[in-house]
Design an enzyme around this catalytic site. Sequence first.
Site, PDB file in Angstrom:
ATOM      1  N   GLY A   1       0.802  -1.228   0.000  1.00  0.00           N
ATOM      2  CA  GLY A   1       0.000   0.000   0.000  1.00  0.00           C
ATOM      3  C   GLY A   1       0.828   1.269   0.000  1.00  0.00           C
ATOM      4  N   GLU A   2       2.063   1.198   0.430  1.00  0.00           N
ATOM      5  CA  GLU A   2       2.895   2.402   0.518  1.00  0.00           C
ATOM      6  C   GLU A   2       3.414   2.782  -0.864  1.00  0.00           C
ATOM      7  OE1 GLU A   2       5.897   1.573   3.539  1.00  0.00           O
ATOM      8  OE2 GLU A   2       4.475   0.113   4.359  1.00  0.00           O
TER       9      GLU A   2
END
Length: 1469
Positions: A661-662
């Site tokens: 997700g980063e």
Amino acid sequence: MGRLKLQSGIKSIEEEPEECDSTSNRVALACMVNSEVGAVLAVMRRNVRWGGRHMAGDDQLEHSLIQSLKALRKQIFSWQHQWHTINPAVYLQPFLDVIRSDETGAPITGVALSSVYKILTLDVLDLNTVNVEDAMHLVVDAVTSCRFEVTDPASEEVVLMKILQVLLACMKSKASVMLSNQHVCTIINTCFRVVHQAGTKGELLQRIARHTMHELVRCIFSHLPDIDNMGRALTDGGMSSAQQEVGGLAKDYTFGNKQLENGNSGSEYDGQTPSVGFASNASTYPVANVVEENTLVASNGNEATPSDLHLMTEPYGIPCMVEIFHFLCSLLNIVEHTGMGPRSNTIAFDEDVPLFALGLINSAIELGGPSICQHPKLLALIQDELFSNLMQFGLSMSPLILSMVCSIVLNLYHHLRTELKLQLEAFFSCVILRLAQSRHGASYQQQEVAMEALVDFCRQKTFMAEMYANLDCDITCSNVFEELANLLSKSAFPVNCPLSAMHILALDGLIAVIQGMAERIGNGLPVSEQAPVDLEECTPFWTVKCENYGDPFHWVPFVRRRKYIKRRLMIGADHFNRDPKKGLEFLQGTHLLPDKLDPQSVACFFRYTAGLDKNLVGDFLGNHDDFCVQVLHEFAGTFDFQDMNLDTALRLFLETFRLPGESQKIQRVLEAFSERYYEQSPQILVNKDAALLLSYSIIMLNTDQHNVQVKKKMTEEDFIRNNRHINGGNDLPRDFLTELYHSICKNEIRTTPEQGASFPQMTPSRWIDLMRKSKKTAPFIVCDSRAFLDHDMFAIMSGPTIAAISVVFDNAEHEDVFQTCVDGFLAVAKISACHHLEDVLDDLVVSLCKFTTLLNPSSVEEPVQAFGDDTKARMATITVFTIANRYGDYIRTGWRNILDCILRLHKLGLLPARVASDAADDSELSTDPGHGKPVASSLSASHIPSMGTPRRSSGLMGRFSQLLSLDTEEPRSQPTEQQLAAHQRTLQTIQKCHVDSIFTESKFLQADSLLQLARALIWAAGRPQKGNSSPEDEDTAVFCLELLIAITLNNRDRIRLLWQGVYDHISNIVQSTVMPCALVEKAVFGLLRICQRLLPYKEDLADDLLRSLQLVLKLDARVADAYCEHITQEVMRLVKTNATHIRSQMGWRTITSLLSHTARHPEASEAGFDALMFIMSDGAHLSPANYILCVDASRQFAESRVGQADRSVRALDLMAGSVACLARWSRETKEAVGEEAATKMLQDIGEMWLRLVQGLRKVCLDQREEVRNHALLSLQKCLIGVDGIHLPHASWLQCFDLVVFTMLDDLLEIAQGHSLKDYRNMEGTLVFAMKLLSKVFLQFLHDLSQLTTFCKLWLGVLSRMEKYMKAKVRGKRSEKLQELVPELLKNTLLVMKTRGVLLQRSALGGDSLWELTWLHVNNIAPSLQSEVFPDQDLEQLQHKQRETGGSPVSDGTGFVPETTAEEGVLAGL
């Protein structure tokens, strides 16, 4: 449609038969053509247009069609040549003109078509006919461009049917090989158009059109095996040799230069574009909107090249077959146009077209078969386009379509499996496994069809083995075999529901697999034994290759090693999912990853290992650590993006892990992807940055379109605007971006893939990836009928299989299902035994025994009848015992369950009488007819009831007769026919079980199994309890003991294996029994019997066997007393038959102990003494090992007052007679043995002699006068007869101290202290004793005089004489002794004087012997000194002493010369 056979009838002119035949044939054909011309003309005349005169012009009175027909009529009878020399165009053209004419009506066209059909079916046209190729082309061109006026629907249908009829006749004609690829495609195209139009017509036309299409496809593809790989018909010899190989063609073939328009059939034969089609009205066929796309045209839309046209005009072969097959596959693409997505499993479209297309495809594959492999284009169509369609239609809601898909895949497996490895894996994973389980939303009909298909596959003998070898043992493939086997097992389980057809179907599949394995067992042993795989050093597991996939010696070890690696990877994945670091360490420990991790190894672990947590993989790959970044780039490098669309590549890449997700991690991941993608498929991208930016944009679009939280969705224009100037400063083509936009909108890129997706859906991107992998995957391994991998496969599926068959067997009610289950059980047993899977066989036995109902507590009133009425129980019982008899070698703990069944049958009285007998009985009786069977050795059941144990019946017939008998305690009604039948069935069942064979044939069991059987018997017998046990328990214990003894005797060669367990069991029984009972009787006599049988064969075990008999000595007194006589008889028999085999002292100690114990038993003593006599008579079986023991036993018999005194006398004679043995051994020792050994042996013999005389001394004290006196005589005999034994001098001192003096003292004490009632005539005994003393002393005086303690010994003799002189018997001194003692003393002194032993050596009082002697003598008889030594003797003696210096006369070298006096004394004694 049959062919006309022209016959010439009876040959009346025999001189020219051939000419007559040919002439009549020619005329007959002419008549036939004439009649067809007449038929066409007749129909034409009925029409007003053709009936009148033709007034179009002056030069032509009739229409050209009629003229040409009439002209043909004129010619046909004038032809003199054979028909095959006449150009067929001449007699076909008039009919074809009628067919092509758009002026003729449907009836006329129909008759003309019938005429052409008739000519084609007469075999007039064949390969020898002139211009046959042109003629065939004419016919096809004319019929496929047929024109006619439609007057009514019925006549139109007739014409269409006749068109189909003629086209099919063309393909079936012998001359069909002359048709070109173009014409065959035209025929198919025309036929399909009729099928298409028939949708709006009658049912009959529809069916005929479809049938014709099938027949055409079958006719075309049946020639495929005859075509070589150059794409030519082998039957055509006149073809051009300058042709290209079909596999080298880059372009698809076209069906002509014009596509079909508006449903019209076009042909360039006459150079005109046809204006009228088959049907004038617009078709309402359901698939009219896609017809144009499904006609036989070039799929790539390119113009046909000259080489393509050249190929299409050649005689038909591979080009047309490829085109037709491609056309058939394209029919399946209708689904794409009707909006059926992979997830919309509804019948939203008509199933008719797919079914029709699938049926045609199936026919083509059936007939093409393995030949398809030789033609790359056809094979490529099947591998890719066909299979991808099959995958979609496999998920159809229509059971009909699913069934047809499964049939096609089965045919493909049979013919082409070596080329379809990954496609088959995908089909089973995504279709069969998905549909056959209800939890995936499939209907019952879908489940049933899928299960039927799977069972069909299972019936292919090598299917499961090939799935295991190719897929389960491949690290990049799923475990299809394991999943299919688990599916079958689970599907056979009826969970909370009655047994259904589906359960039975799954069971059939399961048993088909098992029976396939069982059948392979006899076809030769596996190549290599099951050796454990051990990876000693790290090798990259993704690069493991096999040297030769066709040789089992290579591929069997290879796939086993690969499966081992795969299992380890799965375990490693499990560890990784819990702790990534520990997971990698585990793989390093198993040598699957190097000790020092490198990026490539870790990347390949992530790429090729199933079951990894994709979240953890994504986190690892997105990590900023240098090593993780290297792994990420190596990971990207494992993908093949060659010529792949960007969105497809991105889908494949992101399916293998979850995108973190980063943003930084996303960037790292997309950078690695873009670099790899640009490296392989730059296409229109100018650099990798363009690929990265576009990838980012696609991810954003995907999130925007498919995230429900985003309300305002990105439009196509927005997407194009966002991607301006990203391609090196330039824009990407709008069409390219539009295509990407719609692809993402329509089909989401799942950035959170399903964890371990068990049954994934086949998406287009996955299919593309599969096709890439299929080019690189390992070759398909073809298994034969040998059991190479069955051990591994069976180990995986055995547990669930046994459980499934057991549950079905439990729930089934029909006998045919019972039999199916039993067949499965037997197959499982056979495989388990062959592959030495003992645990599996034990599980099977445990499971089966539950169904016999024999282990259930007996709650039924009449269990035998209930058993007879229970088919399932009887079949299970027969199966259990069949397995025990056939595969007993590999049963271990299962013996306990089998024995429980046997014991239950025993309690019901259903066992044959011989179950507990051992085979050795018969051989014993037959080999030694003179030796009767011992009374006690019979272990038959009849002996046990006498001890009070109840037995319901003694065997099968006893049970049956018990049923029939009416005079029982309680009045019973006569059994009904049903009861009799049930009992009869029970008896037949038990007979089929052959229970006795388990024990009589136990000598053939393997050692481990035999040991387990023995332990099971001991366990089943239970631990004996002190006190009273129930009669039933005792009966069981007795029966088990009988069986245990039987197998012991049957396995005499392996007695060491069984002995300890048998001995311990019997020992427990003996030591815990306090009262006589059948069990202890069986134990004792069984033990004796074992010893009797085995001693001759097992000399090394003789000591153990004989030591075991000491148990008899431990019997409780009451028990021992009850069986003593019987035991003694057995021991006597044992001794008589095996005396030569008993060699050790320990063995003899046991035997003599047993015999000694019988000495005081009234019934047993006679037999015991007989045994002892057998051993000791004439020293027959005496040896140094048993001498002392036998002497001791004889003494006990001599002392025993049981029986007559005569036996005691005989016992004494045995003892006395044994001295001869000692003398013999002494002689033999001196002759045969070395000096040191001889000394030791002689010392031992001296010890034996001493023990003998000590034993006799004890008997000398016996109360019975006869025995006492005989003992004294025997003792004297033994003491006097010791000359040959050569005792050392020291032994004589012992002899006098321990034997002679003690005996004299004891006798004197008895004579003076006991009542005369107990000891009669003691006076006579004392006289005997005193004579023995004197005689023995004088006999050995020389030896005794050498002893330093001679003085003490001599004083002892004197003191005894003195005591006896003064002894009082009956209260007064004995006259006999008063007379005897002085006489004996005088004689003794004379002998001592004569031998120089007794002389006065010193006159000064220093000679103690002399002085002490006369001191005692004077107490007995004072006058003896003067009698023995008168004065002159004294003087002579003194004179002699002075001459010799005072030395004694007796110097130890001999006697004095004068011996006459001594001889006289001894003679007097």
